[in-house]
Design an enzyme around this catalytic site. Structure first.
Site, short mmCIF file in Angstrom:
data_model
loop_
_atom_site.label_atom_id
_atom_site.label_comp_id
_atom_site.label_asym_id
_atom_site.label_seq_id
_atom_site.Cartn_x
_atom_site.Cartn_y
_atom_site.Cartn_z
N SER A 202 0.84 -1.19 0.00
CA SER A 202 0.00 0.00 0.00
C SER A 202 0.87 1.24 0.00
CB SER A 202 -0.85 0.01 1.28
OG SER A 202 0.01 0.10 2.42
N GLY A 203 0.24 2.38 0.25
CA GLY A 203 0.96 3.58 0.65
C GLY A 203 1.07 3.59 2.16
N ASP A 204 1.24 4.78 2.75
CA ASP A 204 1.47 4.86 4.19
C ASP A 204 0.19 4.75 5.01
OD1 ASP A 204 4.36 5.31 4.13
OD2 ASP A 204 3.85 7.18 3.14
N GLY A 205 -0.97 4.74 4.35
CA GLY A 205 -2.22 4.65 5.08
C GLY A 205 -2.43 3.32 5.76
N GLU A 209 -3.10 2.32 9.79
CA GLU A 209 -4.24 1.55 10.28
C GLU A 209 -3.79 0.36 11.13
OE1 GLU A 209 -7.21 0.34 7.56
OE2 GLU A 209 -7.61 2.34 6.77
N SER A 236 1.13 6.11 -3.13
CA SER A 236 1.62 7.38 -3.69
C SER A 236 2.92 7.83 -3.04
CB SER A 236 0.55 8.48 -3.52
OG SER A 236 -0.62 8.15 -4.22
N GLU A 472 -3.01 11.04 6.80
CA GLU A 472 -4.44 10.92 7.03
C GLU A 472 -4.97 12.22 7.64
OE1 GLU A 472 -6.15 8.12 6.07
OE2 GLU A 472 -4.21 7.49 5.26
#
Length: 504
Positions: A202-205, A209, A236, A472
């Site tokens: 993923s990205g850093d999100g 989580e 991204s 976020e």
């Protein structure tokens, strides 16, 4: 003999980055092994040497006959994924560069001849050199966010990461997230004894989580120190991958995870209203936050959307009034440089498998209180109408080529804070942007840098705007942050540094 590691080395695969024992600790009585038809495999200082005199082809030109042989081959130990000897054959799997930074596993197989009896011990010596203190055959819980970045995470994992993990003998448990917050639920219910690391595709999100899911466990501190969290760059920004492995290549990051050393990682608590969340990367208010969150509709641009958003706001010379208070530990750049060098040069204290002494403990108490308490009396206080950017970082690199916090360290128990006046002028601001890329940002006089263990920020004047935590968006209201030294765990190349240019 020691395979040296460096966060600034030109080729991360040519001089391994593993902590390994010295010659005095390991006896290499059988450095060479003869296999196949006159092939010799030799354990060198930092690479496996393969001497293969096998004739490939005969070339005849102008009446002259020339025999062309295969050249000697060297495979850096960092590239070695696995090796195994049976009664009659030897198999060696390694990561081979195919194109730019794309690597793929290759399997070499040889017939064991007269030296078959010593092959097993030779293989173990090879694996000791290849892995050093890195854990072999890691058990990986892989989470894929199919919607992150440009939406290619599932394909990127299957093409570039899965073959590497399989070749290295990793045990994989894979799941695809289906909605925002899904990884929070998965991490909260996860058996942390069943895995060695959570891999976020993923990205850093997604790492954000996962951390906050583990933080919900009754034994949160134990879970966060025991379970390493890492990522494959499929979004991204991909800041976590840039910091831990110095790359945006999925296959190279996969290799970094395979060879990753367990690394204590500072985490930060964010107190806002009556809520408490964890941050691993950064908090921002001002131009950086607006450039990130205000361009979410431009995700199709990839990382370029950050640059676009930054330039648009820069040209407008926007300012963001706020009240800020800090628990300052260092406010002189020379002192910060000396601290970085001392930390860099000390022997890394790797986090052992199984975590530390946090058994059964929940999140650590907040020693500075929450946003609802009075600001501690010994904090430095600033009220400003002209700040253009406020940025606090737990990591050094924020995205590709954005080495915003060069003095940031994974486990020194401090956050790095940067404040820039919004009135410095367009040309000066543009030069600052260039300085981030060439490593000169830290020394610009207009850049205010502090190392802190806590801070509070209260936005003023505006009723709404952007505040970013790990990319976020959080509510546009006062918040307070404090650092927790070594609360988290990551897998990094060095065991104690980010893959970034330092401030000196």
């Amino acid at each position: 003999m020691s395979i040296q590691s460096s966060a600034t080395q030109k080729s991360p695969l040519m001089a391994g980055t593993l902590a390994v024992a010295s010659d005095s600790d390991i006896s290499y009585s059988n450095l060479a092994l003869k296999v196949g038809k006159n092939v010799t495999l030799t354990l060198g200082t930092d690479a496996l040497h393969i001497s293969d005199p096998k004739v490939v082809k005969n070339i005849q030109c102008c009446g002259l006959r020339t025999t062309e042989s295969t050249p000697s081959q060297e495979i850096p130990y960092y590239n070695i994924l696995a090796a195994e000897a049976s009664e009659s054959t030897l198999s060696i799997k390694y990561a081979k560069l195919l194109l730019k930074e794309d690597y793929s596993p290759i399997n070499l197989q040889y017939i064991l001849n007269d030296e078959a009896a010593k092959a097993e011990s030779w293989v173990e010596q090879l694996l000791e050199l290849a892995y050093g203190e890195a854990q072999r055959n890691k058990r990986l819980r892989v989470l894929i966010n199919p919607y992150g970045g440009k939406g290619y995470a599932t394909d990127l994992y299957a093409q570039y990461a899965a073959p590497m993990f399989e070749a290295a003998g990793c045990n994989i448990d894979l799941e695809t997230t289906t909605h925002a917050g899904h990884a929070v639920d998965l991490a909260e219910s996860m058996d942390v004894d069943a895995y060695d690391a959570i891999v976020c595709c993923s990205g850093d999100g997604l790492p954000y989580e996962v951390l906050n899911g583990l933080a919900k466990k009754p034994n949160a501190s134990e879970a966060l120190t025991k379970m390493a969290i890492t990522m494959l760059p499929c979004g991204s920004g991909n800041a976590m991958a840039w910091n831990l492995y110095g790359t945006n290549s999925v296959s190279l990051a996969a290799l970094g995870i395979i060879k990753g050393l367990r690394t204590p990682l500072d985490l930060a608590s964010i107190s806002q209203g009556d809520t408490r969340t964890l941050s691993f990367l950064s908090q921002s208010y001002g131009i950086i936050a607006e450039s990130d969150l205000g361009t979410d509709h431009l995700r199709w641009m990839g990382a370029a959307r950050f640059t676009y958003g930054f330039l648009v706001r820069l040209m407008g010379q926007m300012t963001y009034p706020c009240d800020v208070a800090f628990k300052v530990q260092m406010d002189q750049k020379q002192q910060i440089k000396e601290h970085y060098l001392a930390y860099k040069n000390k022997k890394p204290e790797l986090r052992p498998v199984g975590g530390g002494d946090q058994v059964g403990k929940g999140l650590p108490p907040l020693k500075y209180g929450t946003i609802n308490d009075e600001v501690p009396s010994d904090w430095e206080k600033i009220s400003t109408d002209t700040v253009g950017n406020f940025y606090a970082g737990n990591m050094a690199i924020m995205s590709a080529d954005v080495n915003f916090f060069p003095a940031s360290l994974p486990g020194d128990g401090m956050m790095d804070v940067v404040m820039i006046d919004g009135r410095v002028g367009r040309m000066k601001s543009l030069s600052m942007m260039t300085a981030v890329e060439n490593g000169a940002f830290f020394d610009i006089p207009e850049v205010i840098v502090r190392k802190v263990t806590g801070y509070r920020l209260v936005p003023r004047v505006r009723e709404d705007g952007y505040i970013s935590v790990d990319g976020e968006r959080i509510p546009f209201s006062p918040f307070q942050v404090e650092i927790h030294q070594g609360l988290g765990t990551a897998l990094s190349k060095t065991g104690h540094l980010y893959e970034a240019r330092g401030p000196c």
